[in-house]
Design an enzyme around this catalytic site. Structure first.
Site, PDB file in Angstrom:
ATOM      1  N   LYS A  41      42.520  36.973 104.983  1.00  0.00           N
ATOM      2  CA  LYS A  41      43.915  36.656 104.670  1.00  0.00           C
ATOM      3  C   LYS A  41      44.434  37.469 103.490  1.00  0.00           C
ATOM      4  O   LYS A  41      45.614  37.818 103.443  1.00  0.00           O
ATOM      5  CB  LYS A  41      44.057  35.159 104.386  1.00  0.00           C
ATOM      6  N   ARG A  42      43.554  37.781 102.536  1.00  0.00           N
ATOM      7  CA  ARG A  42      44.033  38.549 101.377  1.00  0.00           C
ATOM      8  C   ARG A  42      44.402  39.976 101.769  1.00  0.00           C
ATOM      9  O   ARG A  42      45.110  40.661 101.045  1.00  0.00           O
ATOM     10  CB  ARG A  42      42.995  38.541 100.253  1.00  0.00           C
TER      11      ARG A  42
END
Length: 471
Positions: free
Chosen positions: A220-221
């Protein structure tokens, strides 16, 4: 194409997560012939429902009957000790369960005691397993390298992934399994089970992974969010499919922007790369911007107009202002959600603030801005702005007249002061289109708007009624 929901992970599988998957696929334009939402000849389509139907149990009993599977009562503690023993001896951990050759009486005695057990697949010794992969070519394993007998059904009766997909793919008539390369090590185990059940082995293709820019697993980052989230961020389905299709594949040309129809025509499996692809958010946005610019006037009105309404820029998605704004913004944004801030930026007019900027200083010092302002007011007095809206070259005529009056200055020296005077910005959209849009402001428009007439009035107050000093 069959849509099957593998929902045996109870903690992660919810009605909401399933709905999000189906919605994301449909938004991308991906359709299926059979699935949980439309039915078909090969249901049920959720693994949980297939468990209830006894589909896996029937195949498990076949494997037990032919000696390919057995009950294993090894406890987690016993497995941990076996693993530790292998480490102490600097050996690879291979499951060699004593229950592989237990008698029926020994097994029944454990069942009578209520001891928990799993079902393991009996891996044959020294078997060569070959797959002709559509992407990787021929891949060969030896069964002795698979880690021994593996679990196919958990203690709670849930089939493990490898067993479940073999049964499902075979009985759903799946001919081609295209999946990520991280599944490659599952393939030899699955082939052994296909053979044990006397089932036809499908064609496999293991495609390259999509990695983050630092070549780690996408998370997700790095921007790995749901399809629905990208939709909310203003990406187009056509842009997403275009970008994702080219991660690990190309058609051998330098073309980068495709319609879905063009991708269908160009796609060939033999052009798949064996090497992992990098997910580049900037490139994704660039591709999406091209698809935004390909929107028809009607599509731009509906998509961009809805953004303007949602954020309180206009009351309704209707009228000439919204139509012209949508067409103008279409050429200037990469995602739909950029439309609101882009329009606000275009509409913003602050003469005093502009005169303090670094970009304005050279043109203040050489008198260009004051001269341009005066010439613009002369053009207004002569009615040259009256043609905006009817003549698509009205602003070009004004610029040409000012250029002549200023002695034929170079393009930048002409246009930057002109744009600063009329928009308070050094760069921006086509001014004729912009002022055509501004002319259509009506009660439907809720954001702050400074009309052309008001802008010229401000120029008059600033440059003809008081001296200008460089800051």
């Amino acid at each position: 194409m069959i849509l099957r929901v593998e929902d045996t992970d109870v903690a992660r599988s919810t009605k909401e997560s399933e709905a999000a998957i189906l919605e994301g696929l449909k938004w991308c334009g991906i359709t299926w012939d059979e699935g949980p939402d439309i039915g078909g000849d090969h249901g049920p389509y959720r693994q949980s429902e297939r468990i209830e139907a006894g589909i896996y149990k029937e195949q498990l009993e076949k494997m037990i009957a032919n000696g390919n599977a057995y009950r294993c009562f090894l406890s987690p503690e016993e497995l941990d000790e076996m693993r530790a023993e292998a480490e102490r001896n600097d050996q690879a951990f291979v499951v060699q369960s004593p229950w592989a050759n237990a008698s029926e009486e020994e097994v029944q005695a454990m069942i009578d005691q209520g001891k928990p057990y799993v079902y393991r697949f009996r891996v044959p010794f020294d078997r060569e397993i070959v797959v002709d992969d559509l992407v990787l070519g021929e891949v060969i394993w030896n069964s002795d390298d698979l880690g021994g007998d593996f679990v196919i059904v958990r203690q709670n009766g849930m089939p493990m992934y490898n067993f479940g997909v073999v049964v499902d793919d075979a009985f759903m008539g799946i001919t081609h399994v295209l999946r990520a390369q991280e599944h490659l090590m599952n393939t030899p185990r699955q082939i052994l089970m296909y053979e044990a059940l006397g089932l036809k082995v499908p064609t496999f293709a293991h495609m390259p992974l999509i990695l983050a820019p630092d070549r780690t697993k996408l998370s997700k980052r790095h921007g790995a969010v749901s399809v629905g989230e990208y939709q909310n961020r203003g990406y187009l389905a056509s842009g997403m499919v275009n970008y994702l299709a080219q991660l690990g594949w190309n058609d051998g040309t330098k073309q980068e922007i495709y319609t879905i129809e063009e991708l269908l025509d160009a796609f060939k499996m033999n052009r798949m790369s064996k090497v992992a692809a990098i997910f580049d958010t900037d490139k994704f946005k660039w591709v999406n911007g091209h698809h935004v610019r390909r929107l028809s006037d009607e599509e731009a009105l509906a998509m961009i107009g809805s953004q303007l309404k949602e954020h309180g820029i206009v009351k309704e998605v209707s009228g000439e202002f919204v139509a012209k704004a949508s067409q103008l913004l279409r050429e200037r944004i990469s995602t739909l959600t950029e439309a609101v801030e882009e329009l606000k930026s275009m509409m913003h007019f602050d003469l005093e603030e502009m005169l303090k900027t670094d970009v304005a200083q050279p043109y203040i010092e050489d008198g260009s801005i004051k001269e341009t302002a005066k010439l613009l007011l002369d053009a207004q007095a002569e009615g040259q702005f009256d043609a905006i809206g009817s003549d698509p070259k009205a602003m070009q005529h004004v610029a040409k007249q000012i250029g002549k009056a200023r002695g034929g200055v170079k393009k930048k020296a002409l246009l930057v002061p002109l744009r600063l005077c009329l928009t308070s910005q050094a760069a921006g959209p086509d001014m004729n289109l912009f002022f055509e849009m501004l002319k259509e402001v009506d009660d439907n428009v809720l954001c702050e708007c400074v009309s052309l007439e008001k802008r010229l009035e401000m120029l008059k107050e600033k440059f003809l009624e008081q001296p200008v000093h460089a800051s």
